[in-house]
Design an enzyme around this catalytic site. Structure first.
Site, PDB file in Angstrom:
ATOM      1  N   PHE A  37      -3.619  15.034   4.157  1.00 55.09           N
ATOM      2  CA  PHE A  37      -3.504  13.853   4.996  1.00 55.09           C
ATOM      3  C   PHE A  37      -2.347  12.997   4.468  1.00 55.09           C
ATOM      4  CE2 PHE A  37      -8.136  14.630   5.537  1.00 55.09           C
ATOM      5  CZ  PHE A  37      -8.294  14.417   6.903  1.00 55.09           C
ATOM      6  N   LEU A  58       2.435   6.479  -5.165  1.00 56.88           N
ATOM      7  CA  LEU A  58       3.621   6.954  -5.890  1.00 56.88           C
ATOM      8  C   LEU A  58       3.329   8.222  -6.688  1.00 56.88           C
ATOM      9  CD1 LEU A  58       5.376   3.617  -7.013  1.00 56.88           C
ATOM     10  CD2 LEU A  58       5.714   4.978  -4.946  1.00 56.88           C
ATOM     11  N   ARG A  59       2.077   8.637  -6.740  1.00 56.18           N
ATOM     12  CA  ARG A  59       1.671   9.978  -7.215  1.00 56.18           C
ATOM     13  C   ARG A  59       1.806  10.238  -8.709  1.00 56.18           C
ATOM     14  NH1 ARG A  59      -1.157  10.546  -2.732  1.00 56.18           N
ATOM     15  NH2 ARG A  59      -0.009  11.287  -0.945  1.00 56.18           N
ATOM     16  N   HIS A  88       0.837  -1.200   0.000  1.00 56.73           N
ATOM     17  CA  HIS A  88       0.000   0.000   0.000  1.00 56.73           C
ATOM     18  C   HIS A  88       0.877   1.256   0.000  1.00 56.73           C
ATOM     19  CE1 HIS A  88      -3.858   1.980   1.764  1.00 56.73           C
ATOM     20  NE2 HIS A  88      -3.123   2.902   1.156  1.00 56.73           N
ATOM     21  N   ASP A 123       1.193   2.702   3.738  1.00 55.44           N
ATOM     22  CA  ASP A 123       0.329   3.797   3.266  1.00 55.44           C
ATOM     23  C   ASP A 123       1.202   5.015   2.959  1.00 55.44           C
ATOM     24  OD1 ASP A 123      -1.816   5.278   2.445  1.00 55.44           O
ATOM     25  OD2 ASP A 123      -2.760   5.448   4.409  1.00 55.44           O
ATOM     26  N   HIS A 177      -5.344  -0.057   6.219  1.00 53.08           N
ATOM     27  CA  HIS A 177      -4.946   0.823   7.337  1.00 53.08           C
ATOM     28  C   HIS A 177      -5.892   0.835   8.551  1.00 53.08           C
ATOM     29  CE1 HIS A 177      -7.512   3.442   4.909  1.00 53.08           C
ATOM     30  NE2 HIS A 177      -6.553   3.789   4.081  1.00 53.08           N
ATOM     31  N   HIS A 185       3.972  14.061   0.335  1.00 50.04           N
ATOM     32  CA  HIS A 185       3.375  15.341  -0.054  1.00 50.04           C
ATOM     33  C   HIS A 185       4.484  16.379  -0.188  1.00 50.04           C
ATOM     34  CE1 HIS A 185      -0.819  14.222   0.258  1.00 50.04           C
ATOM     35  NE2 HIS A 185      -0.592  13.643   1.428  1.00 50.04           N
TER      36      HIS A 185
HETATM   37  O1  DOR Z   1      -3.461   9.829   4.839  1.00 53.09           O
HETATM   38  C1  DOR Z   1      -3.745   9.361   3.755  1.00 53.09           C
HETATM   39  N1  DOR Z   1      -3.172   9.812   2.620  1.00 53.09           N
HETATM   40  N2  DOR Z   1      -4.675   8.386   3.693  1.00 53.09           N
HETATM   41  C2  DOR Z   1      -5.183   7.946   2.526  1.00 53.09           C
HETATM   42  O2  DOR Z   1      -6.023   7.081   2.547  1.00 53.09           O
HETATM   43  C3  DOR Z   1      -4.725   8.537   1.249  1.00 53.09           C
HETATM   44  C4  DOR Z   1      -3.381   9.116   1.388  1.00 53.09           C
HETATM   45  C5  DOR Z   1      -2.979  10.007   0.226  1.00 53.09           C
HETATM   46  O3  DOR Z   1      -3.228   9.640  -0.925  1.00 53.09           O
HETATM   47  O4  DOR Z   1      -2.367  11.058   0.484  1.00 53.09           O
END
Ligand code: DOR
Length: 425
Positions: free
Chosen positions: A321, A61-62, A58, A303, A230, A307
């Site tokens: 998040f 990779l954006r 999980h 997970d 998660h 960012h």
């Molecule tokens: O914190 C999170 N970020 N939870 C998620 O389910 C998605 C993820 C994200 O794509 O940034």
């Protein structure tokens, strides 16, 4: 090319044995005492552990679409730096990974990067918008390993039921982001003391637990398999434990941050601790740890949610998040689960490799002669301080910055090739 790893503690899924291990080309060609064979490289692994390469089921990779946060190349580099030889990447990209063109793009970029193996997960619904199912079977045949709308839940029970009917018919893994958005209602931290103290809108545990129960009930009715992503609450653990007892084909994962941190980390509006589902409370951490120990939770995944700094350097409620997790995962798991006596090393290895491979139906028999040489060498005695500026990931967003952890990844081999070696930091 032959590589001889001498005198390491080989961590199998059920035991540890000191031995030499010979890699010949892509495979493990011998394991034994005092292997004398000549090799191109000899690695002294005395006092080190040799694990089957970790598999993270999980990650985000954006790419395509959010390359300022991560690319497949930087994510795959972060993976090998964290000891992962394979990762499965979630489809919340732009465009969404819901068609063969984006699937092919991800596969090509992963091949170009040539680092960790990258297994794409396609979305359950087109555009992850909950309205139309993706062409699951044809995407599966083209190389998708699983289906998920992760980042969002599948909105309606009927759509989830349809997805699980297809998944049952063709044995396609479905991974569920369990969240009732009506109950989340714009919350950004766990609903509790810290939400109140900091004046932040809380997310009740029920937001996760209602959705966990929904997916399990639908799967149970169909006799389908379902995987819960998660897990963060004691209540979810109870629901999964009860379902397993009843014979429901449910598997589950949790992440390093849910076994090590509580919502106290949001103190001072620390956006690095903002993650979905949110960090919970000590009783949840305890329950999740116990669930790993007793087999209620099957897998440890990161997970990994990288960012850009501007996504986090803002007001708490508008911050993104997510936690960049690939490069701290092993050490967090080792420090908080093995050093504390919750798990032993073989069990940790199974949670980080064998079980995710089994959920995703990936080859992952572990360390054995004839198997692919996907291996991770770790120095368990090495204490280190997390410094996100050293991350290979573009995402420096971690609540572990400055924390001391134990267990440093020394080397990562993918198909017999050394893709990472620690440079002494
Ligand atoms: O914190 C999170 N970020 N939870 C998620 O389910 C998605 C993820 C994200 O794509 O940034």
């Amino acid at each position: 090319m032959k590589t001889l790893i001498k005198n390491g503690n080989i961590v199998y899924f059920d035991k540890i044995e000191r031995a030499d291990l010979l890699i010949d080309g892509e495979v493990i060609s011998a394991i034994g005492q005092n292997i004398k064979e000549t090799a191109d490289e000899i690695i002294d692994a005395t006092d080190k552990c040799v694990f089957a390469g970790f598999v993270d089921m999980h990650v985000h990779l954006r790419e395509p679409g959010f390359e300022s946060k991560e690319t497949i190349e930087t994510g795959a580099r972060a993976a090998v730096r964290g000891g992962f030889t394979a990762v499965a990447c979630m489809p919340n990209t732009n465009p969404v990974l819901d068609n063969k063109f984006v699937l092919r793009y991800v596969q090509d970029k992963a091949k170009e990067a040539g680092l960790a193996k990258v297994y794409p997960i396609c979305s359950i619904t087109k555009g992850e918008n909950g309205e139309l199912l993706s062409d699951m079977l044809s995407l599966y045949k083209s190389g998708a390993v699983a289906f998920s709308d992760d980042g969002k839940p599948v909105r309606t029970s009927q759509m989830m039921r349809l997805a699980l009917e297809y998944s049952k018919a063709y044995d396609l893994p479905v991974l569920c982001h369990c969240e009732d958005m009506d109950l989340t209602n714009g919350g950004c931290v766990n609903e509790g003391y810290n939400a109140t103290v900091y004046g932040l809108k809380g997310i009740n545990r029920a937001s996760e637990e209602v959705a966990v129960a929904r997916e399990i009930i639908i799967a149970a009715n169909l006799g389908a398999k379902v995987h819960i992503c998660h897990v963060s609450t004691a209540g979810s653990v109870e629901i999964i434990r009860a379902a397993k007892k009843l014979g429901v084909k449910v598997t589950a994962e949790t992440c390093p941050h849910y076994i090590s941190l509580t919502d106290d980390c949001v103190a001072g509006f620390n956006t690095m601790a903002k993650v979905n589902p949110p960090l919970r409370e000590a009783k949840d951490v305890e329950a999740v740890r116990a669930a790993l120990a007793d087999g209620t939770i099957d897998c440890l995944a990161t997970d990994h949610a990288p960012h850009a700094h501007w996504d986090k350097e803002c007001q708490f409620d508008t911050a993104a998040f997510g936690i960049s997790g690939l490069e701290t995962a092993f050490a967090v798991n080792y420090t908080y689960l093995v050093k504390t006596g919750v798990l032993n090393l073989p069990k940790l290895s199974a949670l980080m490799t064998k079980n995710p491979c089994s959920v995703l139906k990936l080859p992952g028999k572990g360390i054995a002669v004839g198997e692919k040489a996907d291996l991770t060498v770790v120095d368990l005695n090495k204490a280190w301080t997390v410094n996100p500026s050293k991350f290979a990931s573009k995402g420096k967003n971690t609540p572990f910055a400055g924390k001391e952890l134990f267990g440093a990844v020394e080397m990562t081999f993918v198909d017999g090739d050394k893709k990472y070696a620690r440079d002494g930091e």
